[in-house]
Design an enzyme around this catalytic site. Structure first.
Site, mmCIF file in Angstrom:
data_model
loop_
_atom_site.group_PDB
_atom_site.id
_atom_site.type_symbol
_atom_site.label_atom_id
_atom_site.label_comp_id
_atom_site.label_asym_id
_atom_site.label_seq_id
_atom_site.Cartn_x
_atom_site.Cartn_y
_atom_site.Cartn_z
ATOM 1 N N LYS A 159 0.608 -0.827 -0.224
ATOM 2 C CA LYS A 159 -0.217 -0.278 -0.667
ATOM 3 C C LYS A 159 0.746 1.811 -0.707
ATOM 4 O O LYS A 159 0.926 2.116 1.177
ATOM 5 C CB LYS A 159 -1.329 0.048 1.314
HETATM 6 N N1 PPE Z 1 -7.528 -2.623 -2.989
HETATM 7 C C1 PPE Z 1 -7.027 -0.913 -3.398
HETATM 8 C C2 PPE Z 1 -6.613 -0.494 -4.208
HETATM 9 C C3 PPE Z 1 -7.596 -0.809 -1.827
HETATM 10 O O1 PPE Z 1 -6.889 1.005 -1.464
HETATM 11 C C4 PPE Z 1 -8.186 -0.244 -0.437
HETATM 12 C C5 PPE Z 1 -8.087 0.174 0.298
HETATM 13 C C6 PPE Z 1 -8.708 -2.471 -0.705
HETATM 14 C C7 PPE Z 1 -8.214 -3.199 -1.943
HETATM 15 C C8 PPE Z 1 -9.258 -3.384 0.522
HETATM 16 O O2 PPE Z 1 -8.512 -3.320 0.960
HETATM 17 P P1 PPE Z 1 -8.970 -3.428 3.109
HETATM 18 O O3 PPE Z 1 -9.223 -2.483 3.347
HETATM 19 O O4 PPE Z 1 -7.720 -4.001 3.947
HETATM 20 O O5 PPE Z 1 -9.852 -4.212 2.961
HETATM 21 N N2 PPE Z 1 -8.843 1.299 0.387
HETATM 22 C C9 PPE Z 1 -8.602 2.073 1.881
HETATM 23 C C10 PPE Z 1 -9.035 3.532 0.670
HETATM 24 C C11 PPE Z 1 -8.553 4.381 -0.248
HETATM 25 C C12 PPE Z 1 -8.354 5.664 -0.508
HETATM 26 O O6 PPE Z 1 -7.213 6.273 0.237
HETATM 27 O O7 PPE Z 1 -9.889 6.008 -0.213
HETATM 28 C C13 PPE Z 1 -9.370 1.700 2.653
HETATM 29 O O8 PPE Z 1 -10.368 1.140 2.086
HETATM 30 O O9 PPE Z 1 -9.248 2.112 3.161
#
Ligand code: PPE
Length: 307
Positions: A159
């Protein structure tokens, strides 16, 4: 999305006023994307505020930092404590937590090795990422003309700030074309994920989500949903699928910290199922939203009380 400022921000071990949490224009990360961040949610539970899978998020922050040779000077335990301190200091309950670590100011040039590393943790209220209406009735997405940056191009599974240029291009294109969000294919033309969400497809009651080697972010919500869906008796496989297979899906949904479980009701102007959130999506969304609010003791290990 508007942000509602809170009072204090954690910076390298100290809480400072919101307005003072600024960076210099020569910050390396500002020019070259050399930082790593997280998105975490705290929820209101019957026994007070609790953070969902805090440790896993801070471990991922450490891994993302490692991918760009960045040493955080704070352990996972210290970062977890700091995140909880930040929420508590701001008297927040249900909120979003954004840790960010990046190469700061030293010289000029692309190589950041030896640069100071800054770590900030911000906490602020955040509603439904794709809107209340989207969470309830589903969103409209399109397949982006931008592909997810390949694993040969960047550390795609970390990330890292710079990786989000790819997401920003995709989501701007989607919005300008009148959609709510983008779905990105990977370099093999298989479905990867949304600009900030992982994706699940449901067909004949079975769930499919792209595997980690599809170049996706290893989402913590994704992993939680895989476990939860299996516990609920669904068959779940981590398998590649194509754009065309999305058109044949009975149901599609996004997962993410910000997006939680958001149904997709339309893809490339084709209705998903009958254009309303399907039974599997609804059942999983309902269970997920109960779990994060501490209503299911079986998953209490996923919640870290703020105390
Ligand atoms: N893919 C991407 C590209 C991504 O940025 C996120 C989180 C996910 C999958 C899901 O990951 P998780 O949160 O661990 O389940 N994206 C963040 C939002 C990005 C933003 O700043 O806007 C989030 O969900 O916090």
């Amino acid at each position: 999305m508007q942000i509602q400022p809170s009072e204090l921000i954690w910076k390298n071990g100290k809480l400072i006023p919101w307005k003072d949490a600024t960076v210099h224009v020569m910050t390396h990360c500002l020019h070259y994307g050399t930082g790593a961040f997280e998105g975490i949610r705290s929820y209101s539970t019957a026994s007070g505020p609790a953070v969902f899978r805090l440790r896993e998020h801070m471990e991922r922050l450490q891994s993302s930092a490692k991918a760009i040779n960045m040493n955080l000077q704070f352990s996972v335990e210290e970062l977890c404590r700091a995140a909880k301190d930040t929420v508590r200091a701001n008297k927040l309950v249900s909120c979003y937590i954004r840790p960010i670590a990046f190469y700061g100011v030293s010289g000029v040039g692309v190589n950041p090795i030896g640069y100071p590393v800054e770590v900030f943790i911000v906490a602020f209220p955040l509603g439904a990422y794709l809107g209340e209406e989207g969470l309830k009735n589903g969103i409209r997405v399109h397949t982006s003309s931008w592909h997810r940056a390949s694993s040969a191009t960047t550390a795609a599974t970390a990330k890292i700030c710079g990786n989000y240029l790819n997401s920003a291009l995709a989501v701007m294109e989607a919005k300008l074309n009148g959609f709510d969000e983008a779905v990105l294919l990977n370099e093999l033309h298989m479905v990867a994920e949304g600009s900030g969400e992982n994706i699940f497809l449901v067909r004949q009651g079975r769930l499919i989500t792209p595997p980690l080697n599809a170049g996706i972010l290893p989402g913590i919500t994704r992993e939680s949903i895989v476990e939860l869906a299996k516990d609920m008796g669904y068959s779940v496989s981590e398998q590649n699928f194509t754009r065309g297979e999305m058109y044949l899906a009975d149901e599609l949904f996004f997962t993410g910290t910000a997006a939680e479980v958001t149904p997709i009701r339309e893809v490339d102007r084709r209705l998903v199922g009958d254009g309303r959130p399907g039974p599997v999506t609804k059942a999983i969304q309902t269970r997920f939203l109960e779990i994060v609010k501490g209503k299911d003791p079986k998953y209490s290990g996923w919640l870290d009380p703020i105390g």
